[in-house]
Enzyme design. Sequence first.
Site, PDB file in Angstrom:
ATOM      1  N   ASN A  96       0.903  -1.175   0.000  1.00 36.23           N
ATOM      2  CA  ASN A  96       0.000   0.000   0.000  1.00 36.23           C
ATOM      3  C   ASN A  96       0.926   1.205   0.000  1.00 36.23           C
ATOM      4  O   ASN A  96       1.713   1.350   0.946  1.00 36.23           O
ATOM      5  CB  ASN A  96      -0.857  -0.070   1.244  1.00 36.23           C
ATOM      6  CG  ASN A  96      -1.851   1.042   1.437  1.00 36.23           C
ATOM      7  OD1 ASN A  96      -2.301   1.239   2.558  1.00 36.23           O
ATOM      8  ND2 ASN A  96      -2.237   1.748   0.398  1.00 36.23           N
ATOM      9  N   GLN A 142      -2.274   6.708  -1.288  1.00 41.00           N
ATOM     10  CA  GLN A 142      -2.575   7.834  -0.409  1.00 41.00           C
ATOM     11  C   GLN A 142      -1.392   8.807  -0.322  1.00 41.00           C
ATOM     12  O   GLN A 142      -0.234   8.391  -0.420  1.00 41.00           O
ATOM     13  CB  GLN A 142      -2.914   7.358   1.023  1.00 41.00           C
ATOM     14  CG  GLN A 142      -4.331   6.853   1.205  1.00 41.00           C
ATOM     15  CD  GLN A 142      -4.476   5.366   0.875  1.00 41.00           C
ATOM     16  OE1 GLN A 142      -3.541   4.579   1.032  1.00 41.00           O
ATOM     17  NE2 GLN A 142      -5.672   4.987   0.410  1.00 41.00           N
ATOM     18  N   ASN A 163      -6.755  10.220  -0.024  1.00 39.79           N
ATOM     19  CA  ASN A 163      -6.762   9.122  -0.999  1.00 39.79           C
ATOM     20  C   ASN A 163      -6.332   9.631  -2.373  1.00 39.79           C
ATOM     21  O   ASN A 163      -6.337  10.839  -2.633  1.00 39.79           O
ATOM     22  CB  ASN A 163      -8.174   8.537  -1.096  1.00 39.79           C
ATOM     23  CG  ASN A 163      -8.589   7.780   0.148  1.00 39.79           C
ATOM     24  OD1 ASN A 163      -7.906   6.860   0.586  1.00 39.79           O
ATOM     25  ND2 ASN A 163      -9.716   8.171   0.728  1.00 39.79           N
ATOM     26  N   CYS A 183      -5.265   5.753   8.535  1.00 38.11           N
ATOM     27  CA  CYS A 183      -4.581   4.928   7.528  1.00 38.11           C
ATOM     28  C   CYS A 183      -3.558   4.060   8.254  1.00 38.11           C
ATOM     29  O   CYS A 183      -2.510   4.560   8.674  1.00 38.11           O
ATOM     30  CB  CYS A 183      -3.906   5.830   6.491  1.00 38.11           C
ATOM     31  SG  CYS A 183      -3.094   4.889   5.167  1.00 38.11           S
ATOM     32  N   GLY A 184      -3.883   2.780   8.417  1.00 36.97           N
ATOM     33  CA  GLY A 184      -3.044   1.908   9.240  1.00 36.97           C
ATOM     34  C   GLY A 184      -1.649   1.717   8.661  1.00 36.97           C
ATOM     35  O   GLY A 184      -0.640   1.892   9.359  1.00 36.97           O
ATOM     36  N   ASN A 185      -1.582   1.371   7.363  1.00 36.12           N
ATOM     37  CA  ASN A 185      -0.253   1.219   6.749  1.00 36.12           C
ATOM     38  C   ASN A 185       0.479   2.561   6.719  1.00 36.12           C
ATOM     39  O   ASN A 185       1.700   2.622   6.878  1.00 36.12           O
ATOM     40  CB  ASN A 185      -0.389   0.675   5.316  1.00 36.12           C
ATOM     41  CG  ASN A 185      -0.879  -0.757   5.296  1.00 36.12           C
ATOM     42  OD1 ASN A 185      -0.463  -1.575   6.103  1.00 36.12           O
ATOM     43  ND2 ASN A 185      -1.798  -1.051   4.392  1.00 36.12           N
ATOM     44  N   HIS A 214     -15.525   0.796   7.618  1.00 38.03           N
ATOM     45  CA  HIS A 214     -15.232  -0.487   6.960  1.00 38.03           C
ATOM     46  C   HIS A 214     -16.470  -1.383   6.968  1.00 38.03           C
ATOM     47  O   HIS A 214     -17.154  -1.495   7.988  1.00 38.03           O
ATOM     48  CB  HIS A 214     -14.088  -1.210   7.682  1.00 38.03           C
ATOM     49  CG  HIS A 214     -12.758  -0.565   7.470  1.00 38.03           C
ATOM     50  ND1 HIS A 214     -11.908  -0.903   6.452  1.00 38.03           N
ATOM     51  CD2 HIS A 214     -12.151   0.464   8.123  1.00 38.03           C
ATOM     52  CE1 HIS A 214     -10.817  -0.152   6.501  1.00 38.03           C
ATOM     53  NE2 HIS A 214     -10.948   0.690   7.490  1.00 38.03           N
ATOM     54  N   ASN A 235     -14.878   1.463   3.069  1.00 36.69           N
ATOM     55  CA  ASN A 235     -13.837   0.550   2.587  1.00 36.69           C
ATOM     56  C   ASN A 235     -14.405  -0.864   2.638  1.00 36.69           C
ATOM     57  O   ASN A 235     -14.938  -1.265   3.692  1.00 36.69           O
ATOM     58  CB  ASN A 235     -12.596   0.676   3.479  1.00 36.69           C
ATOM     59  CG  ASN A 235     -12.024   2.081   3.443  1.00 36.69           C
ATOM     60  OD1 ASN A 235     -11.388   2.465   2.483  1.00 36.69           O
ATOM     61  ND2 ASN A 235     -12.299   2.855   4.494  1.00 36.69           N
ATOM     62  N   GLU A 260     -10.681  -0.180  -1.481  1.00 41.21           N
ATOM     63  CA  GLU A 260     -10.656   0.993  -0.614  1.00 41.21           C
ATOM     64  C   GLU A 260     -11.494   2.154  -1.147  1.00 41.21           C
ATOM     65  O   GLU A 260     -11.476   2.450  -2.364  1.00 41.21           O
ATOM     66  CB  GLU A 260      -9.221   1.503  -0.420  1.00 41.21           C
ATOM     67  CG  GLU A 260      -8.370   0.640   0.467  1.00 41.21           C
ATOM     68  CD  GLU A 260      -7.143   1.373   0.958  1.00 41.21           C
ATOM     69  OE1 GLU A 260      -7.190   2.615   1.116  1.00 41.21           O
ATOM     70  OE2 GLU A 260      -6.118   0.711   1.175  1.00 41.21           O
ATOM     71  N   CYS A 309      -4.413  -2.987   3.191  1.00 39.00           N
ATOM     72  CA  CYS A 309      -5.165  -1.930   3.880  1.00 39.00           C
ATOM     73  C   CYS A 309      -5.024  -2.210   5.369  1.00 39.00           C
ATOM     74  O   CYS A 309      -5.570  -3.220   5.854  1.00 39.00           O
ATOM     75  CB  CYS A 309      -6.629  -1.940   3.443  1.00 39.00           C
ATOM     76  SG  CYS A 309      -7.641  -0.688   4.272  1.00 39.00           S
ATOM     77  N   GLY A 310      -4.293  -1.347   6.076  1.00 40.22           N
ATOM     78  CA  GLY A 310      -4.014  -1.600   7.496  1.00 40.22           C
ATOM     79  C   GLY A 310      -5.262  -1.517   8.348  1.00 40.22           C
ATOM     80  O   GLY A 310      -5.566  -2.429   9.137  1.00 40.22           O
ATOM     81  N   THR A 311      -6.050  -0.460   8.174  1.00 38.43           N
ATOM     82  CA  THR A 311      -7.294  -0.359   8.932  1.00 38.43           C
ATOM     83  C   THR A 311      -8.272  -1.455   8.493  1.00 38.43           C
ATOM     84  O   THR A 311      -9.084  -1.930   9.291  1.00 38.43           O
ATOM     85  CB  THR A 311      -7.961   1.016   8.750  1.00 38.43           C
ATOM     86  OG1 THR A 311      -8.081   1.307   7.349  1.00 38.43           O
ATOM     87  CG2 THR A 311      -7.182   2.109   9.464  1.00 38.43           C
ATOM     88  N   GLY A 312      -8.151  -1.880   7.219  1.00 33.54           N
ATOM     89  CA  GLY A 312      -8.996  -2.986   6.742  1.00 33.54           C
ATOM     90  C   GLY A 312      -8.672  -4.289   7.436  1.00 33.54           C
ATOM     91  O   GLY A 312      -9.568  -5.066   7.790  1.00 33.54           O
TER      92      GLY A 312
HETATM   93  N1  API Z   1      -9.108   4.489   1.799  1.00 34.78           N
HETATM   94  C1  API Z   1      -9.191   4.732   3.243  1.00 34.78           C
HETATM   95  C2  API Z   1      -7.912   5.453   3.763  1.00 34.78           C
HETATM   96  C3  API Z   1      -6.636   4.601   3.636  1.00 34.78           C
HETATM   97  C4  API Z   1      -6.688   3.355   4.477  1.00 34.78           C
HETATM   98  C5  API Z   1      -5.647   2.271   4.170  1.00 34.78           C
HETATM   99  N2  API Z   1      -4.687   2.555   3.143  1.00 34.78           N
HETATM  100  C6  API Z   1      -4.962   1.760   5.448  1.00 34.78           C
HETATM  101  O1  API Z   1      -3.801   1.339   5.404  1.00 34.78           O
HETATM  102  O2  API Z   1      -5.661   1.780   6.496  1.00 34.78           O
HETATM  103  C7  API Z   1     -10.435   5.599   3.556  1.00 34.78           C
HETATM  104  O3  API Z   1     -10.841   6.386   2.703  1.00 34.78           O
HETATM  105  O4  API Z   1     -10.946   5.477   4.686  1.00 34.78           O
END
Ligand code: API
Length: 282
Positions: free
Chosen positions: A13, A46, A66, A75-77, A162, A193, A211, A220-223
Amino acid sequence: MTLRFSKMHGSGNDFAVIDSRDRALALDPALIRAMADRHTGIGFDQLLSVEPARDGTSAFYYGIWNSDGSPSGQCGNGVRCVAAWLHRAGELELGAAAQVQSPSGPVTVRLVDAHCVTVDMGEPVFEPARLPFDAPQGRDRYMLDVDGQPLEIGAVSMGNPHAVVAVGDLQAPALERLGPALTRHARFAEGVNAGFVHRLSARHVRLRVHERGAGWTQACGTGACAAMAVLRQQGEVEACVQVDLPGGSLQIDWAGPGERLWMTGPAAFVFEGEWLDQSRGD
Ligand SMILES: N[C@H](CCC[C@H](N)C(=O)O)C(=O)O
């Protein structure tokens, strides 16, 4: 206008990280889209900016946009890459912890080493109104009509919204259609997401995420946090889960409701660059 940036990624990412510690930047959506273009721009999922803290308690603030120019709350990552970036800038020692303020609130990062970071992501939020998600309270799954197909989802915020769908085959052709359709579903007023998760065991899952604002990403870290939290709330996984994404694996630890969720994973530098978009003047 010239802008220096660090090109980085967390499990594939990818990001452009901009040093805004000393000067505010005018980053309008059109400029971000131009910079994100993978043919005529820098190319990234991002854009992240490192700025002075705004809350009086954090070491720094970091902004998140984004590739379509839309903002996000977390954004976790990306926050792992910001931690590695701060270390390289001499602002954070190995092994040290620091509070970093994101648009959705503070998180605490700790450098395991120069390329591995653990983040206290706070507590997952399942209350639909806080995503926002138009749905009744107090459920751990919801039925949604997505592009004419009934889908059972879980829904959670990690500072960004999410939707999580359990599937048996991450390569199913239908996901190419369902990912974008779920991301723009009308019951998510600010979009969502869309994570598709295949449970391999109580401690191991595979995940793909379409995303919001960026499309399918390598990770996707938060994913990963969201998928683990939804499956744990449904009693499907234990408190420590390995999440395999197309670009790499993350370790997610969450004991359960009332507890904070931890994410551990990589952060990598790729190159340093300078944006020379002459059309915007100096
Ligand atoms: N697209 C996500 C933000 C980036 C999250 C993702 N890249 C991660 O690592 O969490 C949103 O609009 O909420």
